[in-house]
Design an enzyme around this catalytic site. Structure first.
Site, PDB file in Angstrom:
ATOM      1  N   PHE A 141       0.849  -1.188   0.000  1.00  0.00           N
ATOM      2  CA  PHE A 141       0.000   0.000   0.000  1.00  0.00           C
ATOM      3  C   PHE A 141       0.886   1.239   0.000  1.00  0.00           C
ATOM      4  O   PHE A 141       1.829   1.336   0.789  1.00  0.00           O
ATOM      5  CB  PHE A 141      -0.922  -0.003   1.221  1.00  0.00           C
ATOM      6  N   ASP A 210       1.462  -4.997   8.769  1.00  0.00           N
ATOM      7  CA  ASP A 210       0.267  -4.181   8.588  1.00  0.00           C
ATOM      8  C   ASP A 210      -0.913  -5.137   8.431  1.00  0.00           C
ATOM      9  O   ASP A 210      -0.959  -5.924   7.478  1.00  0.00           O
ATOM     10  CB  ASP A 210       0.425  -3.288   7.354  1.00  0.00           C
ATOM     11  N   TYR A 235     -11.388   0.717  10.416  1.00  0.00           N
ATOM     12  CA  TYR A 235     -12.583   1.002   9.626  1.00  0.00           C
ATOM     13  C   TYR A 235     -12.828   0.061   8.461  1.00  0.00           C
ATOM     14  O   TYR A 235     -13.806   0.229   7.730  1.00  0.00           O
ATOM     15  CB  TYR A 235     -12.559   2.451   9.118  1.00  0.00           C
ATOM     16  N   LYS A 236     -11.994  -0.945   8.278  1.00  0.00           N
ATOM     17  CA  LYS A 236     -12.248  -1.905   7.214  1.00  0.00           C
ATOM     18  C   LYS A 236     -13.072  -3.059   7.774  1.00  0.00           C
ATOM     19  O   LYS A 236     -14.243  -2.896   8.091  1.00  0.00           O
ATOM     20  CB  LYS A 236     -10.927  -2.355   6.588  1.00  0.00           C
ATOM     21  N   ARG A 384     -11.817  -4.459  -7.223  1.00  0.00           N
ATOM     22  CA  ARG A 384     -11.690  -5.148  -5.932  1.00  0.00           C
ATOM     23  C   ARG A 384     -13.058  -5.466  -5.348  1.00  0.00           C
ATOM     24  O   ARG A 384     -13.942  -4.610  -5.307  1.00  0.00           O
ATOM     25  CB  ARG A 384     -10.938  -4.287  -4.919  1.00  0.00           C
TER      26      ARG A 384
END
Length: 425
Positions: A141, A210, A235-236, A384
């Protein structure tokens, strides 16, 4: 993976089983089916973007009303004590620890993922003086790479990024810290945490994992893998709401030596003594900096109740069943439409998402969203789809692929409206 799940995955590859009726049969046998009621989902929407922003758990609104209308509006500053605001970072961290294979005293919620990564990278470098390399992965990322490059510039070491299959070979005695995302944000491929951590330790390096696409989506055994450090967002798959605060993990064995660089007052051993010299708090509390984002913490804490009594092995089994079904349906229904598969077919190497490739990926995703099937796009050509097993069903997967097939058959994506790029993709 269990033998039962291997059998199911093999069965899904057989075209005669790929029907909506078969999907409904799988849903009828789903031990997690009732968890869908723990979420507030809009009617007519199939939400396949929980890997970017999780759906809202039903427990969140009441908790936020209480925090705003009673604890803040009425309790005012007294709520730091009376409503137990002050220990929220530790309390929420301990709940997340249960989902990532850590002890409650090893996880704390604070700041953003980027800030926590910065803090841990500097701390890890300080623990390995004389070593000159931060090692990372090409394709990680971007923020992780940006932060690592910034820390390298700040500290005078080098940041080196290698191809994913070269990580193990690149580990040597000059590497101070390796930073990797456990599940790749684009492809959904999973790294072997235990093997990589073991190899890093053999050469004396530390590892920061991560867990942005791991926590809440699949089991993770940080302590069993002897992990050093980890970060992850709230928040995922943890469903804490947009911009929910991040968590940081520091293994107990490293806490006494940890010297993180942002020495704020909440990380002080006696913050309310207001001394002018910094003394780090004992344990995980030294990862704190300033006042915690309390409303975000309350939302995340309420959201985590969606995981109450959830067996993480069942969660993983359902996730793999959903993603295996999606891949099999794409093979069956979308042949000839130009899609590629960026995600491993081997379930053991897959997180809880499937990424397709297509030269018109952005427009196709926009056309799907207009039809109530919400995924997202990552440049240059990735579509995705995230599969949050607590609130998705096999019938949802069938309906999503059926909608995608219709979008492609009708070329519904080929309009100026869908091809015009928005600010957030």
């Amino acid at each position: 993976m269990s033998s039962n799940h291997r059998t199911e995955s093999q069965a899904l590859a057989q075209a005669d089983l790929l029907s909506r009726e078969h999907c409904l049969q799988l849903d009828a046998q789903d031990p997690l089916a009732a968890c869908r009621e723990r979420f507030t989902l809009p009617a007519g929407v199939i939400y396949l973007d929980g890997n970017s922003l999780g759906a809202m758990p039903a427990a969140v609104p009441a908790r936020m009303r209480q925090a705003i209308e009673q604890e803040w509006a009425v309790g005012l500053i007294r709520s730091w004590n009376d409503a137990d605001w002050y220990p929220a970072p530790q309390r929420v961290g301990a709940r997340i620890a249960e989902l990532i294979g850590a002890s409650g005293s090893e996880v704390i919620v604070a700041d953003s993922t980027s800030v926590n990564l910065f803090k841990l990278l500097v701390a890890a470098l300080r623990m390995r003086p004389g070593r000159q390399t931060i090692l990372g992965e090409n394709g990680n990322f971007p923020t992780d790479a940006y932060v690592a490059a910034g820390v390298a510039e700040l500290t005078g070491v080098q940041h080196r990024a290698v191809a994913p299959d070269e990580v193990l070979a690149a580990l040597n005695e000059d590497v101070a810290v390796l930073t990797l995302t456990h599940v790749n944000y684009k492809s959904g491929q999973v790294y072997d945490m235990a093997a990589i951590t073991r190899r890093a330790h053999e050469v004396g390096a530390l590892v920061i994992w991560d867990l942005a696409h791991t926590a809440g989506a699949m089991p993770c055994e940080l302590n069993a893998c002897e992990a050093d450090f980890a970060v992850g967002c709230g928040y995922k798959y943890l469903n804490g709401g947009p911009g929910a605060p991040s968590f940081a993990f520091v293994a107990t064995r490293h806490q006494a030596a940890l010297r993180q660089p942002i020495t704020g007052w909440h990380g002080h051993a006696t913050p309310f003594a207001f001394g002018q010299t910094y003394t780090p708090a004992p344990g995980i509390d030294r990862m704190l900096v300033g006042t915690a984002p309390q409303m975000g913490l309350f939302s995340l804490e309420a959201a985590l109740s969606a995981f109450d009594d959830v067996d993480l092995q069942q969660l993983r089994a359902k996730s793999l069943s959903l993603t295996s079904l999606f891949i099999a349906l794409v093979d069956q229904q979308l042949s000839g439409h130009g899609f590629g598969l960026a995600t491993p077919r081997n379930p053991a190497l897959r997180g809880s998402q499937v990424s397709l490739t297509h030269e018109q990926g952005y427009a196709i995703v926009q056309a799907l969203i207009a039809r109530g099937v919400i995924g997202d796009f990552r440049a240059p050509d990735i579509l995705r789809f995230g599969f949050a097993a607590l609130y998705l069903s096999h019938a949802d997967v069938w309906d999503a692929v059926t909608t995608l097939k219709d979008v492609m058959d009708r070329r519904s994506w080929a309009t100026p409206e869908f091809m015009a790029r928005k600010a957030v993709t």
